[in-house]
Design a protein around this motif. Structure first.
Motif, mmCIF file in Angstrom:
data_model
loop_
_atom_site.group_PDB
_atom_site.id
_atom_site.type_symbol
_atom_site.label_atom_id
_atom_site.label_comp_id
_atom_site.label_asym_id
_atom_site.label_seq_id
_atom_site.Cartn_x
_atom_site.Cartn_y
_atom_site.Cartn_z
ATOM 1 N N PRO A 1 11.150 10.546 -8.250
ATOM 2 C CA PRO A 1 9.860 10.357 -7.188
ATOM 3 C C PRO A 1 8.498 10.179 -7.788
ATOM 4 C CG PRO A 1 10.895 12.439 -7.677
ATOM 5 C CD PRO A 1 11.982 11.582 -8.385
ATOM 6 N N ARG A 2 8.208 10.518 -8.841
ATOM 7 C CA ARG A 2 6.888 10.388 -9.163
ATOM 8 C C ARG A 2 6.507 9.059 -9.576
ATOM 9 N NH1 ARG A 2 4.463 15.063 -8.936
ATOM 10 N NH2 ARG A 2 5.735 16.963 -9.418
ATOM 11 N N PRO A 3 7.117 8.414 -10.284
ATOM 12 C CA PRO A 3 6.756 6.723 -10.178
ATOM 13 C C PRO A 3 6.899 6.055 -8.842
ATOM 14 C CG PRO A 3 8.355 7.347 -11.934
ATOM 15 C CD PRO A 3 8.325 8.659 -11.081
ATOM 16 N N ALA A 4 7.844 6.442 -8.088
ATOM 17 C CA ALA A 4 7.844 5.893 -6.821
ATOM 18 C C ALA A 4 6.656 6.154 -5.896
ATOM 19 C CB ALA A 4 9.192 6.373 -5.939
ATOM 20 N N LEU A 5 6.213 7.300 -6.038
ATOM 21 C CA LEU A 5 4.773 7.675 -5.408
ATOM 22 C C LEU A 5 3.759 6.904 -5.713
ATOM 23 C CD1 LEU A 5 3.804 9.883 -3.330
ATOM 24 C CD2 LEU A 5 3.364 11.235 -5.286
ATOM 25 N N LYS A 6 3.557 6.548 -7.026
ATOM 26 C CA LYS A 6 2.493 5.414 -7.646
ATOM 27 C C LYS A 6 2.757 4.472 -7.061
ATOM 28 C CE LYS A 6 1.881 8.445 -11.825
ATOM 29 N NZ LYS A 6 1.682 8.123 -13.253
ATOM 30 N N SER A 7 4.011 3.811 -7.049
ATOM 31 C CA SER A 7 4.320 2.546 -6.588
ATOM 32 C C SER A 7 4.029 2.546 -4.947
ATOM 33 C CB SER A 7 5.639 2.040 -6.736
ATOM 34 O OG SER A 7 6.236 2.041 -8.167
ATOM 35 N N TYR A 8 4.312 3.402 -3.957
ATOM 36 C CA TYR A 8 4.067 3.247 -2.668
ATOM 37 C C TYR A 8 2.616 3.658 -2.555
ATOM 38 C CZ TYR A 8 8.875 4.042 -1.448
ATOM 39 O OH TYR A 8 10.233 4.121 -1.173
ATOM 40 N N GLU A 9 1.727 4.188 -3.570
ATOM 41 C CA GLU A 9 0.243 4.342 -2.970
ATOM 42 C C GLU A 9 -0.366 3.134 -3.521
ATOM 43 O OE1 GLU A 9 -0.226 7.716 -5.824
ATOM 44 O OE2 GLU A 9 -0.029 9.134 -4.279
ATOM 45 N N GLN A 10 0.256 2.413 -4.448
ATOM 46 C CA GLN A 10 -0.364 0.890 -4.699
ATOM 47 C C GLN A 10 -0.253 0.037 -3.542
ATOM 48 O OE1 GLN A 10 1.545 1.008 -8.778
ATOM 49 N NE2 GLN A 10 -0.441 -0.033 -9.520
ATOM 50 N N ALA A 11 0.983 0.034 -3.007
ATOM 51 C CA ALA A 11 1.421 -0.627 -1.612
ATOM 52 C C ALA A 11 0.409 -0.506 -0.566
ATOM 53 C CB ALA A 11 2.803 -0.556 -1.285
ATOM 54 N N LEU A 12 0.201 1.014 -0.350
ATOM 55 C CA LEU A 12 -0.518 1.427 0.575
ATOM 56 C C LEU A 12 -1.831 0.868 0.630
ATOM 57 C CD1 LEU A 12 -0.925 3.561 3.290
ATOM 58 C CD2 LEU A 12 -1.219 5.196 1.655
ATOM 59 N N HIS A 13 -2.437 0.882 -0.828
ATOM 60 C CA HIS A 13 -3.749 0.452 -0.835
ATOM 61 C C HIS A 13 -4.123 -1.246 -0.268
ATOM 62 C CE1 HIS A 13 -7.927 -0.123 -2.621
ATOM 63 N NE2 HIS A 13 -6.966 -1.325 -3.528
ATOM 64 N N LEU A 14 -2.843 -2.022 -0.964
ATOM 65 C CA LEU A 14 -2.881 -3.350 -0.444
ATOM 66 C C LEU A 14 -2.807 -3.584 0.931
ATOM 67 C CD1 LEU A 14 -1.005 -4.536 -3.686
ATOM 68 C CD2 LEU A 14 -3.357 -5.085 -3.157
ATOM 69 N N HIS A 15 -1.751 -2.914 1.648
ATOM 70 C CA HIS A 15 -1.578 -2.932 2.900
ATOM 71 C C HIS A 15 -2.948 -2.647 3.876
ATOM 72 C CE1 HIS A 15 2.411 -3.865 2.742
ATOM 73 N NE2 HIS A 15 2.824 -2.792 2.403
ATOM 74 N N ARG A 16 -3.620 -1.607 3.291
ATOM 75 C CA ARG A 16 -4.869 -1.358 4.156
ATOM 76 C C ARG A 16 -5.953 -2.352 3.754
ATOM 77 N NH1 ARG A 16 -4.748 5.251 3.004
ATOM 78 N NH2 ARG A 16 -3.781 5.731 5.081
#
Length: 279
Positions: A41-56
């Motif tokens: 989950p912790r590596p996944a969280l980092k990946s999702y946060e990078q995706a969120l930044h790019l989507h925004r």
């Protein structure tokens, strides 16, 4: 396609290769999904946060909502339910604003999961009952199966095992139909736990054996550890102490590899089993 059929190792390899060419929101999101599905989950969280930044950055509200929901799921899995609710409640109005009915249903379902985790099963069922007809309306079969499984969990938590089994048995064929092997294993495990609780040890063992095979295939070592733990408890109940020790050693090994939050409990049970064998 690979995500839907639980080919998480292939997804991770392809997403990682894509990211060598430069930042890409979709690749980060898929990488996060694969990491989450294989017990990280912790590596996944980092990946999702990078995706969120790019989507925004791209003003992509639809994918922003989906990513917020996935981040919420990671916090939920890590036990931070209030943080999970914060993300789900950000996702829900965005999904409604862009007309993403499947995303709206996913957010409702996940809010229900948080309430279930907090012990408020009636509130959880209220959210699940909002989500389920939307899933069916848009033909989102994977989400329908997830919600049916979660309704089963809520009824199980309320002590109504018969009703829980009814919903698990609705979820299982859909998960098989869509090729969601990880989801299939989750629902089979839930059925196995009810059989165990009801004293059907042979039925529970058959279910757990099938579940372990699926989790090994998809590479979800964290879930394999927990099911191995359940299997060891079952084998002890069946007076098969040597078998229980072998299975529990595997559970501890997997828990150590994945830094599982139940590691201490698993190690303590292994010691208990070894002492039982010594008499």
């Amino acid at each position: 396609m690979w995500l839907r059929t639980s080919r998480f190792a292939d997804v991770e390899a392809l997403a990682t290769a894509t990211l060598t060419l430069g930042p890409d929101a979709g690749a980060f999101y898929d990488l996060g999904w694969a990491q989450a599905a294989t017990g990280r989950p912790r590596p996944a969280l980092k990946s999702y946060e990078q995706a969120l930044h790019l989507h925004r950055e791209a003003d992509d509200h639809g994918n922003e909502a989906a990513t917020l929901t996935s981040i919420g799921a990671m916090y939920d899995g890590l036990g931070d339910r209030q943080q999970a609710l914060t993300y789900y409640r950000q996702a829900l109005p965005i999904a409604r604003e862009v007309g993403d009915r499947a995303g709206e249903a996913a957010a409702l379902n996940n809010i229900g999961r948080v309430y279930d985790g907090l012990g408020d099963r009636q509130q959880a069922l209220a959210y699940y009952r909002q989500a389920l007809p939307i899933m069916r309306e848009v033909g989102y079969r994977t989400g329908e199966a997830v919600t049916l499984n979660n309704i089963g969990l809520a009824y199980d938590g309320l002590g109504d095992r018969r009703q829980a089994l009814t919903y698990y048995r609705q979820a299982l064929p859909i998960r098989r139909e869509v090729g969601d092997r990880a989801g299939e294993a989750t629902t089979l495990n839930n059925i196995g736990l009810i059989r165990f609780q009801e004293g059907d040890h042979a039925g529970a063992e058959n279910a757990f054996v099938e579940v372990l095979e699926v989790f090994r295939t998809v590479g979800d070592r964290g879930s394999e550890a927990m099911v191995s733990f359940s299997m060891a408890v079952l084998l002890l109940r069946m007076a098969r102490v040597d078998d229980a020790i072998g299975v529990q050693r595997r559970a501890v090994e997997l828990a150590e590899e994945t830094n599982h939050p139940a590691l201490d409990e698993m190690q303590a049970f292994l010691i208990e089993l070894e002492q039982t064998k010594k008499g």
